[in-house]
Design a protein around this motif. Structure first.
Motif, PDB file in Angstrom:
ATOM      1  N   GLY A   6       0.793  -1.216   0.000  1.00 56.88           N
ATOM      2  CA  GLY A   6       0.000   0.000   0.000  1.00 56.88           C
ATOM      3  C   GLY A   6       0.830   1.272   0.000  1.00 56.88           C
ATOM      4  O   GLY A   6       1.938   1.312   0.514  1.00 56.88           O
ATOM      5  N   PRO A   8       1.899   4.886   1.243  1.00 66.13           N
ATOM      6  CA  PRO A   8       1.847   5.568   2.544  1.00 66.13           C
ATOM      7  C   PRO A   8       0.763   6.653   2.553  1.00 66.13           C
ATOM      8  O   PRO A   8       0.558   7.343   1.547  1.00 66.13           O
ATOM      9  CB  PRO A   8       3.238   6.207   2.667  1.00 66.13           C
ATOM     10  CG  PRO A   8       4.102   5.430   1.735  1.00 66.13           C
ATOM     11  CD  PRO A   8       3.215   4.972   0.625  1.00 66.13           C
ATOM     12  N   LYS A   9       0.105   6.793   3.675  1.00 69.04           N
ATOM     13  CA  LYS A   9      -0.999   7.760   3.795  1.00 69.04           C
ATOM     14  C   LYS A   9      -0.546   9.185   3.481  1.00 69.04           C
ATOM     15  O   LYS A   9      -1.342   9.996   3.024  1.00 69.04           O
ATOM     16  CB  LYS A   9      -1.607   7.685   5.187  1.00 69.04           C
ATOM     17  CG  LYS A   9      -2.365   6.410   5.421  1.00 69.04           C
ATOM     18  CD  LYS A   9      -2.903   6.315   6.828  1.00 69.04           C
ATOM     19  CE  LYS A   9      -3.600   4.964   6.971  1.00 69.04           C
ATOM     20  NZ  LYS A   9      -3.813   4.597   8.339  1.00 69.04           N
ATOM     21  N   THR A  10       0.715   9.478   3.707  1.00 69.56           N
ATOM     22  CA  THR A  10       1.215  10.825   3.435  1.00 69.56           C
ATOM     23  C   THR A  10       1.280  11.134   1.940  1.00 69.56           C
ATOM     24  O   THR A  10       1.258  12.301   1.549  1.00 69.56           O
ATOM     25  CB  THR A  10       2.619  11.018   4.043  1.00 69.56           C
ATOM     26  OG1 THR A  10       3.474   9.960   3.598  1.00 69.56           O
ATOM     27  CG2 THR A  10       2.552  11.023   5.567  1.00 69.56           C
ATOM     28  N   VAL A  12      -0.918   9.625  -0.394  1.00 73.80           N
ATOM     29  CA  VAL A  12      -2.244   9.433  -0.996  1.00 73.80           C
ATOM     30  C   VAL A  12      -2.887  10.731  -1.469  1.00 73.80           C
ATOM     31  O   VAL A  12      -3.377  10.796  -2.602  1.00 73.80           O
ATOM     32  CB  VAL A  12      -3.179   8.632  -0.052  1.00 73.80           C
ATOM     33  CG1 VAL A  12      -4.605   8.625  -0.559  1.00 73.80           C
ATOM     34  CG2 VAL A  12      -2.653   7.217   0.118  1.00 73.80           C
ATOM     35  N   ARG A  16      -3.989  11.284  -5.368  1.00 74.78           N
ATOM     36  CA  ARG A  16      -5.386  11.561  -5.722  1.00 74.78           C
ATOM     37  C   ARG A  16      -5.533  12.899  -6.421  1.00 74.78           C
ATOM     38  O   ARG A  16      -6.306  13.038  -7.370  1.00 74.78           O
ATOM     39  CB  ARG A  16      -6.268  11.519  -4.481  1.00 74.78           C
ATOM     40  CG  ARG A  16      -6.531  10.121  -3.992  1.00 74.78           C
ATOM     41  CD  ARG A  16      -7.533  10.129  -2.857  1.00 74.78           C
ATOM     42  NE  ARG A  16      -7.732   8.788  -2.350  1.00 74.78           N
ATOM     43  CZ  ARG A  16      -8.062   8.501  -1.118  1.00 74.78           C
ATOM     44  NH1 ARG A  16      -8.258   9.478  -0.240  1.00 74.78           N
ATOM     45  NH2 ARG A  16      -8.218   7.261  -0.732  1.00 74.78           N
ATOM     46  N   TYR A  48       4.210   1.554  -5.695  1.00 73.52           N
ATOM     47  CA  TYR A  48       3.107   0.856  -5.042  1.00 73.52           C
ATOM     48  C   TYR A  48       2.245   0.163  -6.095  1.00 73.52           C
ATOM     49  O   TYR A  48       1.700   0.824  -6.979  1.00 73.52           O
ATOM     50  CB  TYR A  48       2.306   1.860  -4.190  1.00 73.52           C
ATOM     51  CG  TYR A  48       3.261   2.680  -3.359  1.00 73.52           C
ATOM     52  CD1 TYR A  48       3.890   2.116  -2.248  1.00 73.52           C
ATOM     53  CD2 TYR A  48       3.619   3.963  -3.741  1.00 73.52           C
ATOM     54  CE1 TYR A  48       4.835   2.831  -1.531  1.00 73.52           C
ATOM     55  CE2 TYR A  48       4.557   4.686  -3.024  1.00 73.52           C
ATOM     56  CZ  TYR A  48       5.169   4.119  -1.922  1.00 73.52           C
ATOM     57  OH  TYR A  48       6.112   4.819  -1.223  1.00 73.52           O
TER      58      TYR A  48
END
Length: 122
Positions: A6, A8-10, A12, A16, A48
């Motif tokens: 996945g 990393p949330k940082t 995303v 997007r 990813y």
């Protein structure tokens, strides 16, 4: 061996944002900007598997939209292999993902993209 799954949330929000800017540019028929955003998304997401594959799919669709046989043919192997290469960590860092670039050629990451990766702490 480390497996990459996945994003990393940082990262995303930046990924997007590029895909949303791509969609907006397509609606506005700004093909140059649309392609620029796909390349940006590719650099951000290429490490990813899901993101990498998603961008190559969009590049394939874009190639069909502009009726570019070279882009369509160039995206097929990238679509089939890109995610696997990401999964095992074998990516050409900075590669923009289009058929106009050799698939395994590392490239210098442009300043705006480098800044995104830096801000994400990667």
């Amino acid at each position: 061996m480390k497996f990459y799954t996945g994003m990393p949330k940082t990262l995303v929000p930046y990924f997007r944002q590029s895909l949303e800017a791509y969609a907006t540019a397509i609606k506005q028929k700004d093909l140059t900007e649309a392609w620029r955003q796909l390349e940006r998304a590719h650099v951000i997401g290429q490490a990813y598997p899901y993101a990498h594959t998603q961008v190559h799919w969009k590049m394939l669709v874009f190639g069909c939209k502009i009726k570019s046989v070279k882009e369509v043919i160039g995206q097929i192997p990238r679509l089939l292999v890109g995610g696997v290469k990401s999964f095992v960590g074998k990516i050409p860092v900075g590669n923009t993902g289009g058929a106009n670039v050799t698939p395994m050629r590392p490239m210098v990451i442009e300043d705006d993209r480098f800044e995104i990766i830096r801000k994400a702490g990667l």
